[in-house]
Each structure stands twice: as structure tokens, then as C-alpha cells.
Design an enzyme around this catalytic site. Structure first.
Site, PDB file in Angstrom:
ATOM      1  N   HIS A  64      29.504  17.599  29.075  1.00  0.00           N
ATOM      2  CA  HIS A  64      29.253  18.734  29.988  1.00  0.00           C
ATOM      3  C   HIS A  64      28.885  19.937  29.177  1.00  0.00           C
ATOM      4  CE1 HIS A  64      31.413  16.013  32.883  1.00  0.00           C
ATOM      5  NE2 HIS A  64      30.569  16.583  33.484  1.00  0.00           N
ATOM      6  N   LYS A 109      23.211  15.908  36.046  1.00  0.00           N
ATOM      7  CA  LYS A 109      22.851  17.285  36.608  1.00  0.00           C
ATOM      8  C   LYS A 109      23.242  18.431  35.794  1.00  0.00           C
ATOM      9  CE  LYS A 109      26.276  15.771  39.770  1.00  0.00           C
ATOM     10  NZ  LYS A 109      26.422  15.244  40.886  1.00  0.00           N
ATOM     11  N   HIS A 130      20.276  12.705  42.371  1.00  0.00           N
ATOM     12  CA  HIS A 130      19.355  12.401  41.415  1.00  0.00           C
ATOM     13  C   HIS A 130      19.144  10.744  41.336  1.00  0.00           C
ATOM     14  CE1 HIS A 130      22.048  11.456  38.152  1.00  0.00           C
ATOM     15  NE2 HIS A 130      22.696  12.681  38.284  1.00  0.00           N
ATOM     16  N   LYS A 142      22.030  10.781  28.578  1.00  0.00           N
ATOM     17  CA  LYS A 142      22.249  10.386  30.041  1.00  0.00           C
ATOM     18  C   LYS A 142      21.582  11.479  30.901  1.00  0.00           C
ATOM     19  CE  LYS A 142      26.072  10.983  33.117  1.00  0.00           C
ATOM     20  NZ  LYS A 142      27.363  11.135  33.331  1.00  0.00           N
ATOM     21  N   CYS A 194      34.236  17.280  34.502  1.00  0.00           N
ATOM     22  CA  CYS A 194      34.769  15.798  34.436  1.00  0.00           C
ATOM     23  C   CYS A 194      36.008  15.709  35.711  1.00  0.00           C
ATOM     24  CB  CYS A 194      35.530  15.352  33.138  1.00  0.00           C
ATOM     25  SG  CYS A 194      34.488  15.302  31.903  1.00  0.00           S
ATOM     26  N   CYS A 244      33.781  19.281  25.544  1.00  0.00           N
ATOM     27  CA  CYS A 244      33.518  18.295  26.420  1.00  0.00           C
ATOM     28  C   CYS A 244      31.990  17.906  26.060  1.00  0.00           C
ATOM     29  CB  CYS A 244      33.625  18.513  27.854  1.00  0.00           C
ATOM     30  SG  CYS A 244      33.121  17.082  28.650  1.00  0.00           S
ATOM     31  N   CYS A 295      38.699  19.805  32.214  1.00  0.00           N
ATOM     32  CA  CYS A 295      37.275  20.119  31.939  1.00  0.00           C
ATOM     33  C   CYS A 295      36.819  19.942  33.591  1.00  0.00           C
ATOM     34  CB  CYS A 295      36.567  18.966  31.294  1.00  0.00           C
ATOM     35  SG  CYS A 295      34.556  18.925  31.438  1.00  0.00           S
ATOM     36  N   HIS A 312      22.263   8.643  41.062  1.00  0.00           N
ATOM     37  CA  HIS A 312      22.945   8.099  42.338  1.00  0.00           C
ATOM     38  C   HIS A 312      22.139   7.395  43.101  1.00  0.00           C
ATOM     39  CE1 HIS A 312      23.779  12.709  41.661  1.00  0.00           C
ATOM     40  NE2 HIS A 312      24.935  11.748  41.129  1.00  0.00           N
TER      41      HIS A 312
HETATM   42  O1  ME8 Z   1      31.709  11.077  39.211  1.00  0.00           O
HETATM   43  N1  ME8 Z   1      22.422   6.507  35.346  1.00  0.00           N
HETATM   44  O2  ME8 Z   1      30.438  11.646  41.028  1.00  0.00           O
HETATM   45  P1  ME8 Z   1      29.004  11.862  40.529  1.00  0.00           P
HETATM   46  C1  ME8 Z   1      23.022   5.673  36.327  1.00  0.00           C
HETATM   47  N2  ME8 Z   1      32.536  12.096  42.355  1.00  0.00           N
HETATM   48  N3  ME8 Z   1      23.888   6.034  37.067  1.00  0.00           N
HETATM   49  C2  ME8 Z   1      24.404   7.301  37.087  1.00  0.00           C
HETATM   50  C3  ME8 Z   1      23.761   8.459  36.316  1.00  0.00           C
HETATM   51  C4  ME8 Z   1      22.936   7.882  35.370  1.00  0.00           C
HETATM   52  N4  ME8 Z   1      22.423   8.795  34.475  1.00  0.00           N
HETATM   53  N5  ME8 Z   1      24.480   9.454  36.629  1.00  0.00           N
HETATM   54  C5  ME8 Z   1      25.216   9.335  37.645  1.00  0.00           C
HETATM   55  C6  ME8 Z   1      31.464  11.226  40.351  1.00  0.00           C
HETATM   56  N6  ME8 Z   1      25.026   8.009  37.928  1.00  0.00           N
HETATM   57  C7  ME8 Z   1      32.876  11.314  41.306  1.00  0.00           C
HETATM   58  C8  ME8 Z   1      33.023   9.974  41.722  1.00  0.00           C
HETATM   59  S1  ME8 Z   1      34.335   7.959  43.004  1.00  0.00           S
HETATM   60  C9  ME8 Z   1      35.764   7.882  43.640  1.00  0.00           C
HETATM   61  C10 ME8 Z   1      34.351   9.781  42.405  1.00  0.00           C
HETATM   62  C11 ME8 Z   1      25.772   7.451  39.033  1.00  0.00           C
HETATM   63  O3  ME8 Z   1      28.186  12.576  41.595  1.00  0.00           O
HETATM   64  C12 ME8 Z   1      26.837   6.539  38.680  1.00  0.00           C
HETATM   65  O4  ME8 Z   1      27.106   5.533  39.346  1.00  0.00           O
HETATM   66  O5  ME8 Z   1      29.041  12.551  38.917  1.00  0.00           O
HETATM   67  C13 ME8 Z   1      28.036   7.315  38.335  1.00  0.00           C
HETATM   68  O6  ME8 Z   1      29.260   6.795  37.910  1.00  0.00           O
HETATM   69  C14 ME8 Z   1      28.072   8.392  39.619  1.00  0.00           C
HETATM   70  O7  ME8 Z   1      26.514   8.378  39.830  1.00  0.00           O
HETATM   71  C15 ME8 Z   1      28.705   9.548  39.268  1.00  0.00           C
HETATM   72  O8  ME8 Z   1      28.649  10.531  40.236  1.00  0.00           O
END
Ligand code: ME8
Length: 681
Positions: A147, A299, A18, A296, A129, A144, A126, A21
Site C-alpha cells: 500500500h 486500487k 476492477h 499488481k 491490508c 507496507c 496497516c 475482482h
Molecule cells: O482482500 N489480480 O478484498 P479486495 C488478480 N475484502 N486478482 C485480484 C487482483 C489482481 N491484481 N486484485 C484483486 C479483500 N484481486 C477482502 C477479502 S474475503 C473474506 C475478504 C482479487 O477487494 C483477488 O481475489 O482487496 C484478491 O484476493 C481479491 O480480489 C482482493 O479483493
């Protein structure tokens, strides 16, 4: 050659990509291109995090074998990211064999160094998270807010990482390396967190099968964050022979993360590295979150903005420009299609696009499409006509503002860097309008003056285009070609541009409209239509609605949760003097934490523009995590009598909308950046 290693988080494949990312990857891509343009040997890494319970559950809900499920979601990521044209040098998947082998090696080394021991974990986890949660009330599952659900009870044998041994070394490291955690407000938050004590961390699970087995004890799979964080070194060949580059690129120069996962990157990650004696990354930078409908974008909350829709209606340059310009980097930003359309129309169609076309059309019309020669204003010391001085002044301010651009971009203040470029654009626009070239063209004796106006404007445009290349690679290339310039703007280092070196005598290319004005009403209606279609026929459904991880649904914008609610009764009238007694101020949250034994309260430390920080207690803990609050600009009643709550003095009150019977708070804020301490009236 100087190197620059930049990483994004690797994204979970429990659901489709989304805007969030896309955002982090876009910003990383801007920086990677900016550094390459300035001669750095850049390595830019992104990828997917594919193990753990959350992924396993998402696949089970679809009745798909897990590997098949992750492959499908990864394919979708790759498709979207390639359509956005990201310039990453590698895409890591944590299911790649080389990565798995290297993670086992990291675990083995940490064990060998005495930082891993076997024990028994009894507590809460959780899945959303992928984090173990503290019990706040005895025997009660912690809730949480991120979530929207309770943590699950876990009691099983587990390997533990001696995180507690790293409390002092980490604090010392933060102290000695102030650039390690950015921005500053987040650094304080992490220092407070670590200062309050670190517990050993459970780093294996026997009940989770979808993970990397511990060598010699395969009943245990390695904790997904230990696995995922290692990607930043395994992708460079640490612990494996398949990849390479560790000696060349490590330590990372910049690790971009959302503020939601800063703690993992600045507490766990450096502790793992310290345990095995690997140098720490130079900077971990936490950016803010895109918000939609007051929450925020995520997903889990089902309010995502779909990158497919974005790309269907907006070029990738629009999305890139908007990402850099609209969100003050580090702070949260509200995403609306309406704001995106406004930006495109005001900054790109009316601003840059208009300047390019009016300048080039004049060259076409008055100079037979040939770039005039460098005027005396720039070549001769005795150019003293007032119109020559005006051209020199524009040159000076363009050079000055391009330095501001460099400084701000290097500090990751993208919106301010772009403001500097748009200041040049408006200066050139004004210069053209004030010089009235269409009148000059009427009299051949004005030729030198007319050529000066055109050359000066073109030269400023050359500077602007080179600066904007990392942000808008497609449009800047098109401008470059229209200007008849050789090379590509990407290959030009703006710092080495010399004013007056615009090659004269060149023929400009065909002049094309770059950024047509968008018809807002029509476009908004089409987007709504598309959103409906997409939610009816979502091809990849990694998680279903019954899952605790809510399926991706496009939201109508903004989500107004109050739409069907009765409006509260109006309070008795007050006069303006009554209102003026209330001192409402802008304040920024510097620190946030839960108040022990108080489910609802967060303690916020604020910068309200005053000499001393303020502390307030806010009843929002069931809906906002401390991480979500840090960095946000909020509105407070600044002259409310202080009062004590749970032993803390609250020096003011935060403003929030109160929704529904439960009075769910939605914290009030601003779409634009505002200085701390500003008064509301
Ligand atoms: O946390 N606004 O993956 P994830 C801006 N796999 N950036 C956002 C966002 C938002 N509303 N939502 C997500 C994970 N992001 C782990 C990470 S790293 C070793 C492991 C971006 O799919 C932002 O960079 O939940 C956030 O930190 C990341 O997507 C979380 O992606």
C-alpha cells in the site's frame, strides 16, 4: 447428487471493482458452470466486505454517510457483475443483518470455548491490508510495500483471539490434508509461516466505529477479517435463521482467493473454525495476480483495468476466455489490451470461429443445410478405406483430448485444458484441408466420402462446443443453435457424449459470423480515448486522490515509469564469449520471507530446475511483499559466486530493471509460461 460449494473473496467497497475482482469471480463462475454441467448441485457465493476503517475512511473522504457510500459501490459491483452474467447463487453483504447476527454468535462461541480474552493492543496496523504489522525496527513504523505507506500506531483495549493455541493443530491439519492449500508452493509458504510461530490476534477495535459490535461490550467492534471470513458460513445460515444450506453445502469444496489474502484464509480462518468446532473447507486455492506496468493491479496503486471499458470493447466471452487461457492459474500474468486482442484474433476469430463457419457453410452448400447421416466409418466394423481410417483417427484423438480437457480442468489448469481443445480445433482444420471437400463435391460418386468429412467435423465441433460451454456460454449457445441442436450446451454433460450420436437429418440454423477479426490499431486507439474519458468523468469516486487509498485511474498501457528518465550510460563493449559466460536461468519462487533486521532484503527459495533448491537474497523488500513473489517465475544469474549476506548464503542474483534515482527494482519475468531451469541466451 454430489454437491459443490465454491466461494470467492468478498470484495472491499472502498473503491470500484476492477479486473482483479472480475478475474476471481470469472474463474469461480467457470468452475461453477463446469460442475453444474457435470451434474453437481452447486452453490456459488460471492459478495462484498463492507466494514472496517478502510471503508469508513473512503466514505469520509467523499463526505458521504458510510452506509450510503457502501450502497453506491455495491450497486456498481452488482451492475458490473450482472452485465458479466455471473451465475452466483447468492450475493452476501457483510452489512446484512443476518450476517451481523451470525458473526456476533461466532465471536460469542469462540469466547465461550475459551479462545478469546480481553487485553491491550499496542502496535501497528496497516489500514490498506486491515492487518496488524510486526515492528521490524524498534519504534519505527513498518512500511507496507503493498500500500506504499507506513502502518499506523494503535494502542487500545482489545479482545484477543488465542491464535497461538492453534499452531500445532494447524500444522497437523496441513500435514494430514495436503489438498487444503493449493498450489503446492503456497502450501509450503504457509507451513513455513506457521512453523515460525503464531501470536495471538487482536480481534476487536474500540477506535473503529463502522463494524459489528461485540455482544455485551458494544464499545468494541469486531475485527474486519473475523467479520469477513465468517461470510462463507453465515451465507449458508450458520448462526442465523434467514439463510439456509449449511448442512447441505458446508464444508466448502473450493475457496478461491488471490495470493494476497491466502494467509487470512489458511491460518486465521481455519483457526476460527477449529475454535468453535466447525469442519474446515476442503481446499483454499490461491491464484496469481494480474500485473500492469510491473505492479499488481490494485486500487491502491491506481493502475486498475476498468471492467466497464473491457465490456464496452470486448464481449464477456472474450474476457472469460482470455482470463482462463492467458493467465497460468496460480501464477501472475501481465494484462495488456494488446494481448487480449491477439488472443481473440488468433484463437477465436481464426481458430474456433473459422472452423465453425467453414464447416457449417459446407453443410449449407453441399448438403442443403441438412446434417448427413452417421457414416459407415463410425457404424460399420468393416470401414477400411483410408479416408474412413482418417475419420476414425480424428474421432479417437477428439475423445482422447476431451479426456485431457477433463483432467486438466479438474486440476484447475485452465490454460492447459484449453490447449487440449485448441489441439482438436487444429486437427479438425487440418482434416478438412487435407480432405479437400470442395473437390470431393465436384463428383457425386464421392458423396459418402464428402458426408464422412462433414459429419466427422460436425461431430468434433459438438464435442468442442459442449466442453467450451462453461468458458464461453454465449458463443457456445450460438454455435449450438447454428448446428441445429436441441437443448443447450450448458445442459449437456461432455463426459456423457457419445461419438456418432449427432442427430442426422436435422436442419442447421442460420450461419452467422461469431468472432469478427478485431482491427487492433483502431481498437487500441478507441480504448485509449475511452480511458481518458473515464478518468475525466468517474461517476463513483469512493476515494479521492488525497486519500491514502489512491483513486481509481485508468492507466495507459503499459505504464512505463521510466519514460522521462535519462537512459544510463552504455557499459564498455563485451564480446559474445564474455556474454556466454553468464548463465541466465528461469527460476520459480517457492518461498519468500523478509530477512530479519534487513529492511531491503527478501530471502527467496527457488526452483531453478535443479535437484536441489536454491536460495538467493534480493534487495527488493521495500517494493515487493513475500506474498507477491511466491509463485513468480524470475530470471537469475545462476553461476554467480555465492556470497554471504546477513548470515545467509545467496546462490545467485535476481534480474530486475532499476528505475529512477532510488533504483526502484521491477522484477523481470515472462508473459508465457516457461519451464524452470530454462536457459536464456
Ligand atoms: O482482500 N489480480 O478484498 P479486495 C488478480 N475484502 N486478482 C485480484 C487482483 C489482481 N491484481 N486484485 C484483486 C479483500 N484481486 C477482502 C477479502 S474475503 C473474506 C475478504 C482479487 O477487494 C483477488 O481475489 O482487496 C484478491 O484476493 C481479491 O480480489 C482482493 O479483493
Amino acid at each position: 447428487m454430489k454437491k459443490f460449494y465454491i466461494t470467492t473473496p468478498i470484495y472491499y467497497v472502498n473503491a470500484r471493482p476492477h479486473l482483479g475482482h472480475l478475474y476471481t469471480t470469472t474463474i469461480a463462475d467457470l468452475i461453477a458452470r463446469f460442475k453444474r454441467q457435470r451434474g453437481f448441485d452447486v452453490f456459488f457465493l460471492t459478495g462484498t466486505d463492507e466494514h472496517g476503517q478502510k471503508i469508513e475512511q473512503a466514505a469520509n473522504k467523499r463526505n458521504h454517510p458510510v452506509k450510503e457510500h457502501v450502497d453506491e459501490v455495491v450497486a456498481e459491483y452488482l451492475d458490473i457483475f450482472s452485465r458479466y452474467g455471473f451465475s452466483n447463487d447468492h450475493w452476501i453483504r457483510t452489512t446484512d443483518d443476518y450476517h451481523k447476527e451470525a458473526v456476533q454468535e461466532l465471536f460469542r462461541k469462540a469466547n465461550e470455548a475459551g479462545y478469546i480474552y480481553k487485553g491491550y493492543y499496542e502496535g501497528w496496523f496497516c489500514v490498506g491490508c486491515a492487518e496488524f504489522k510486526e515492528e521490524e525496527e524498534q519504534g519505527k513504523a513498518p512500511f507496507c510495500p503493498l500500500h506504499d505507506r507506513e502502518a499506523e500506531r494503535v494502542s487500545e483495549e482489545s479482545y484477543f483471539f488465542k491464535l497461538s493455541a492453534f499452531q500445532e493443530p494447524l500444522l497437523k491439519y496441513y500435514e494430514e490434508h495436503p489438498e487444503f492449500i493449493k498450489p503446492e508452493s503456497r502450501r509450503n509458504e504457509i507451513i513455513n509461516f506457521v512453523s515460525s510461530g503464531l501470536k495471538d490476534l487482536s480481534v476487536s477495535r474500540v477506535s473503529v466505529k463502522w463494524g459489528i459490535p461485540v455482544l455485551d461490550d458494544p464499545a468494541h467492534t469486531i475485527y474486519v477479517w473475523f467479520d469477513a471470513l465468517s461470510n462463507y458460513i453465515t451465507a449458508l445460515g450458520w448462526g442465523n435463521k434467514v439463510r439456509s444450506g449449511f448442512d447441505k453445502y458446508w464444508p466448502a469444496d473450493l475457496q478461491l482467493v488471490g495470493k494476497d489474502i491466502l494467509r487470512f484464509h489458511t491460518v486465521y480462518w481455519p483457526a476460527f473454525l477449529m475454535a468453535v468446532g466447525i469442519e474446515l473447507p476442503k481446499t483454499v486455492y490461491a491464484h496469481g495476480m494480474w500485473i500492469s506496468g510491473g505492479r499488481k493491479i490494485s486500487k491502491e496503486l491506481g493502475n486498475i483495468i476498468d471492467p466497464n471499458i473491457l465490456l464496452k470493447f470486448f464481449s464477456r466471452d472474450y474476457v472469460r476466455y482470455f482470463s482462463a487461457r492467458e493467465m497460468v492459474f496460480g501464477l501472475d500474468g501481465d494484462f495488456t489490451y494488446s494481448a487480449l486482442i491477439n488472443r481473440v484474433n488468433s484463437d477465436l476469430a481464426k481458430g474456433l470461429g473459422n472452423l465453425v463457419s467453414r464447416t457449417l457453410k459446407m453443410v449449407e452448400k453441399y448438403c442443403q443445410s441438412i446434417i448427413p447421416s452417421a457414416p459407415k466409418a463410425f457404424t460399420s466394423p468393416d470401414a477400411s478405406e483410408s479416408w474412413q481410417k482418417t475419420a476414425q483417427a480424428l474421432r479417437d484423438s477428439t475423445i482422447e483430448l476431451s479426456k485431457v480437457f477433463e483432467l486438466e480442468f479438474n486440476d484447475y489448469n485452465f490454460s492447459r485444458a484449453l490447449e487440449a481443445v485448441w489441439e482438436i480445433i487444429s486437427k479438425v482444420d487440418k482434416y478438412i484441408s487435407d480432405s479437400v471437400p470442395w473437390n470431393l463435391a465436384k463428383d457425386p460418386s464421392n458423396k459418402e466420402h464428402l458426408d464422412t468429412v462433414l459429419y466427422t467435423s460436425l461431430e468434433a465441433l459438438r464435442f468442442i462446443t459442449a466442453m467450451l460451454a462453461p468458458i464461453m456460454p454465449d458463443s457456445t449457445l450460438s454455435i449450438w443453435l447454428q448446428m441445429g441442436l436441441a437443448n443447450k450446451p450448458n445442459d449437456i454433460n461432455p463426459e456423457s457424449l457419445i461419438w456418432g450420436e449427432l442427430p442426422s437429418g436435422n436442419k442447421i440454423g442460420e450461419v452467422k459470423a461469431l468472432f469478427p477479426n478485431l482491427d487492433k490499431d483502431k481498437l487500441m486507439a478507441e480504448i485509449e480515448e475511452e480511458k481518458k474519458k473515464m478518468s475525466d468523468s468517474n461517476e463513483v469516486k469512493p476515494a479521492e486522490n488525497t486519500s491514502p487509498i489512491t483513486e481509481v485511474v485508468a492507466v495507459t498501457e503499459p505504464v512505463i515509469e521510466t519514460a522521462k528518465e535519462p537512459i544510463p550510460e552504455l557499459k564498455p563493449m563485451i564480446n559474445i564469449d564474455d556474454f556466454l559466460k553468464v548463465d541466465l536461468r528461469v527460476a520459480q519462487v517457492l518461498e519468500a520471507e523478509r530477512v530479519p533486521k534487513a529492511d531491503k532484503l527478501l530471502r527467496l527459495v527457488l526452483d531453478a530446475g535443479e535437484e536441489n533448491k536454491r536460495q538467493i537474497l534480493a534487495g527488493i523488500a521495500q517494493y515487493y511483499t513475500p506474498e507477491e513473489m511466491v509463485g513468480r517465475k524470475i530470471i537469475i544469474v545462476a553461476n554467480l559466486e555465492p556470497r554471504k549476506l546477513r548470515g545467509f548464503e545467496s546462490q545467485g542474483m535476481l534480474l530486475a530493471a532499476s528505475i529512477g534515482e532510488a533504483g526502484k527494482p521491477v522484477v523481470a519475468g515472462f508473459l508465457e509460461d516457461v519451464p524452470n531451469g530454462a536457459r536464456l541466451k
